[in-house]
Write an enzyme that holds these catalytic residues in place. Structure first.
Site, PDB file in Angstrom:
ATOM      1  N   GLY A   6       0.466  -0.949   0.034  1.00  0.00           N
ATOM      2  CA  GLY A   6       0.006   0.285  -0.116  1.00  0.00           C
ATOM      3  C   GLY A   6       0.992   0.985   0.038  1.00  0.00           C
ATOM      4  O   GLY A   6       0.536   2.669  -0.036  1.00  0.00           O
ATOM      5  N   ASN A   8       2.210   2.939  -2.187  1.00  0.00           N
ATOM      6  CA  ASN A   8       1.328   4.228  -3.178  1.00  0.00           C
ATOM      7  C   ASN A   8      -0.121   4.232  -2.635  1.00  0.00           C
ATOM      8  O   ASN A   8      -0.171   5.561  -3.862  1.00  0.00           O
ATOM      9  CB  ASN A   8       1.337   3.240  -4.466  1.00  0.00           C
ATOM     10  CG  ASN A   8       1.933   3.674  -5.928  1.00  0.00           C
ATOM     11  OD1 ASN A   8       3.087   3.866  -6.599  1.00  0.00           O
ATOM     12  ND2 ASN A   8       2.657   1.829  -5.356  1.00  0.00           N
ATOM     13  N   ARG A  59     -14.139 -13.897 -11.300  1.00  0.00           N
ATOM     14  CA  ARG A  59     -13.678 -12.319 -11.491  1.00  0.00           C
ATOM     15  C   ARG A  59     -14.612 -11.106 -11.464  1.00  0.00           C
ATOM     16  O   ARG A  59     -15.076 -10.219 -10.994  1.00  0.00           O
ATOM     17  CB  ARG A  59     -12.865 -12.196 -12.529  1.00  0.00           C
ATOM     18  CG  ARG A  59     -12.074 -12.682 -12.542  1.00  0.00           C
ATOM     19  CD  ARG A  59     -10.358 -12.735 -13.753  1.00  0.00           C
ATOM     20  NE  ARG A  59      -9.447 -13.469 -13.926  1.00  0.00           N
ATOM     21  CZ  ARG A  59      -8.190 -13.735 -13.339  1.00  0.00           C
ATOM     22  NH1 ARG A  59      -8.113 -12.583 -12.140  1.00  0.00           N
ATOM     23  NH2 ARG A  59      -7.177 -14.670 -13.275  1.00  0.00           N
ATOM     24  N   ILE A  86      -6.304  -9.712 -11.685  1.00  0.00           N
ATOM     25  CA  ILE A  86      -6.930  -9.451 -12.787  1.00  0.00           C
ATOM     26  C   ILE A  86      -8.426  -8.410 -12.965  1.00  0.00           C
ATOM     27  O   ILE A  86      -9.077  -9.452 -12.606  1.00  0.00           O
ATOM     28  CB  ILE A  86      -6.731 -10.043 -14.470  1.00  0.00           C
ATOM     29  CG1 ILE A  86      -5.231 -10.531 -14.781  1.00  0.00           C
ATOM     30  CG2 ILE A  86      -7.341  -9.724 -15.774  1.00  0.00           C
ATOM     31  CD1 ILE A  86      -5.079 -11.632 -15.533  1.00  0.00           C
ATOM     32  N   HIS A 103       2.081   1.019 -12.470  1.00  0.00           N
ATOM     33  CA  HIS A 103       2.571  -0.996 -13.122  1.00  0.00           C
ATOM     34  C   HIS A 103       4.300  -0.699 -13.504  1.00  0.00           C
ATOM     35  O   HIS A 103       4.734   0.509 -13.654  1.00  0.00           O
ATOM     36  CB  HIS A 103       2.049  -0.881 -14.602  1.00  0.00           C
ATOM     37  CG  HIS A 103       3.048  -2.682 -15.209  1.00  0.00           C
ATOM     38  ND1 HIS A 103       2.489  -3.723 -14.755  1.00  0.00           N
ATOM     39  CD2 HIS A 103       3.630  -3.220 -16.053  1.00  0.00           C
ATOM     40  CE1 HIS A 103       3.157  -4.827 -14.892  1.00  0.00           C
ATOM     41  NE2 HIS A 103       4.149  -3.994 -15.557  1.00  0.00           N
ATOM     42  N   ALA A 135      -7.141  -0.212 -19.597  1.00  0.00           N
ATOM     43  CA  ALA A 135      -8.269  -0.720 -21.056  1.00  0.00           C
ATOM     44  C   ALA A 135      -7.937  -2.954 -20.362  1.00  0.00           C
ATOM     45  O   ALA A 135      -7.835  -2.783 -20.093  1.00  0.00           O
ATOM     46  CB  ALA A 135      -7.374  -0.654 -22.673  1.00  0.00           C
ATOM     47  N   VAL A 138      -4.041  -6.489 -20.413  1.00  0.00           N
ATOM     48  CA  VAL A 138      -3.899  -6.250 -19.230  1.00  0.00           C
ATOM     49  C   VAL A 138      -2.653  -5.311 -19.791  1.00  0.00           C
ATOM     50  O   VAL A 138      -1.735  -5.933 -20.521  1.00  0.00           O
ATOM     51  CB  VAL A 138      -3.330  -7.820 -18.461  1.00  0.00           C
ATOM     52  CG1 VAL A 138      -2.539  -7.401 -17.239  1.00  0.00           C
ATOM     53  CG2 VAL A 138      -4.467  -8.687 -18.186  1.00  0.00           C
ATOM     54  N   GLU A 168       7.586   5.576  -8.613  1.00  0.00           N
ATOM     55  CA  GLU A 168       5.435   5.914  -8.223  1.00  0.00           C
ATOM     56  C   GLU A 168       5.414   6.157  -8.314  1.00  0.00           C
ATOM     57  O   GLU A 168       3.832   6.835  -7.728  1.00  0.00           O
ATOM     58  CB  GLU A 168       5.353   4.015  -8.307  1.00  0.00           C
ATOM     59  CG  GLU A 168       5.782   2.808  -9.229  1.00  0.00           C
ATOM     60  CD  GLU A 168       5.573   1.833  -8.805  1.00  0.00           C
ATOM     61  OE1 GLU A 168       5.218   0.670  -9.807  1.00  0.00           O
ATOM     62  OE2 GLU A 168       5.095   0.983  -7.150  1.00  0.00           O
TER      63      GLU A 168
HETATM   64  C1  GRF Z   1       3.688  -1.290  -7.478  1.00  0.00           C
HETATM   65  O1  GRF Z   1       4.775  -1.589  -7.448  1.00  0.00           O
HETATM   66  C2  GRF Z   1       2.745  -1.402  -8.440  1.00  0.00           C
HETATM   67  O2  GRF Z   1       3.570  -0.577  -9.533  1.00  0.00           O
HETATM   68  C3  GRF Z   1       2.306  -3.012  -8.525  1.00  0.00           C
HETATM   69  O3  GRF Z   1       2.116  -3.586  -7.469  1.00  0.00           O
HETATM   70  C4  GRF Z   1       2.782  -2.328  -6.759  1.00  0.00           C
HETATM   71  C5  GRF Z   1       2.635  -2.209  -5.323  1.00  0.00           C
HETATM   72  O4  GRF Z   1       2.944  -1.781  -4.464  1.00  0.00           O
HETATM   73  N1  GRF Z   1       1.451  -2.356  -9.394  1.00  0.00           N
HETATM   74  P1  GRF Z   1       2.479  -1.288  -2.955  1.00  0.00           P
HETATM   75  O5  GRF Z   1       1.757  -1.945  -2.648  1.00  0.00           O
HETATM   76  O6  GRF Z   1       1.734   0.590  -3.508  1.00  0.00           O
HETATM   77  O7  GRF Z   1       3.634  -1.106  -2.112  1.00  0.00           O
END
Ligand code: GRF
Length: 188
Positions: A6, A8, A59, A86, A103, A135, A138, A168
């Site tokens: 978490g 991000n 899903r 997904i 990503h 989109a 994936v 990120e």
């Molecule tokens: C990040 O590297 C993101 O690009 C990928 O999953 C990771 C998540 O990291 N999709 P965090 O949980 O935000 O630390």
């Protein structure tokens, strides 16, 4: 939406709270009980809901529950901030132009799982991360922001991942801002 650490998610909350992003994080949804993201939400005072994919029949059923949760919270944008599942067209079509993903590669290279390992195995000298609109394919869709991260001699997945993560955290708030501006422009 988050599945793991978490970081991000926390970067987005921080950007909203220190005025870099004119937005509010209304709700976090996690699919793994007790994950780091859930703990961060508690610490940061952000409402958090657990939608454990293991308890859904496929899903689409999970995506229907996600859509209901986001509609109830009346959100304008949805961010897949480390959502390791997904998603189906159901979710994508429910939030056209409003679903952002982050990503850890310079897309369109190295889609899917273990993107950083894939980049190292391929021997690239430039890795990075991409924030994009989602989109149906994936890790595809219009790119909002990218950051390049040089691969250094002796890098392993952990050392490279750490530098990519820092980028990120910087680009995801920018991407959310851009997605909001695109929406505003498209609505005239
Ligand atoms: C990040 O590297 C993101 O690009 C990928 O999953 C990771 C998540 O990291 N999709 P965090 O949980 O935000 O630390």
């Amino acid at each position: 939406m988050a599945s793991g650490h978490g970081s991000n998610f926390e970067a987005l909350v921080a950007a909203c709270r220190d005025g870099r992003l004119a937005a509010e994080v209304e709700l976090l949804v996690v699919n793994n009980e007790g994950c780091g993201a859930e703990e961060r939400a508690r610490r940061l005072g952000v409402p958090c809901r657990l939608l454990d994919h293991r308890r859904f029949d496929g899903r689409e059923a999970l995506d229907r529950a996600l859509i209901a949760a986001f509609r109830q919270a009346a959100v304008d944008l949805v961010v897949m901030a480390g959502w390791m599942r997904i998603v189906t067209p159901l979710l994508i079509e429910a939030f056209p132009g409003r679903l952002v993903n982050i990503h850890p590669s310079l897309l369109p290279s190295f889609r899917g799982v273990d993107a950083i390992g894939q980049a190292l195995a391929a021997g690239v000298t430039l890795a990075g991360c991409t924030a994009h609109l989602v989109a149906p394919e994936v890790d595809a869709g219009p790119i909002l922001v990218q950051a390049a991260v040089p691969v250094l001699a002796g890098d392993d997945v952990d050392s490279l991942a750490e530098r990519i993560h820092r980028q990120e955290h910087r680009i995801l708030p920018l991407a959310v801002q851009l997605a909001a501006e695109r929406l505003r422009d498209s609505q005239g």
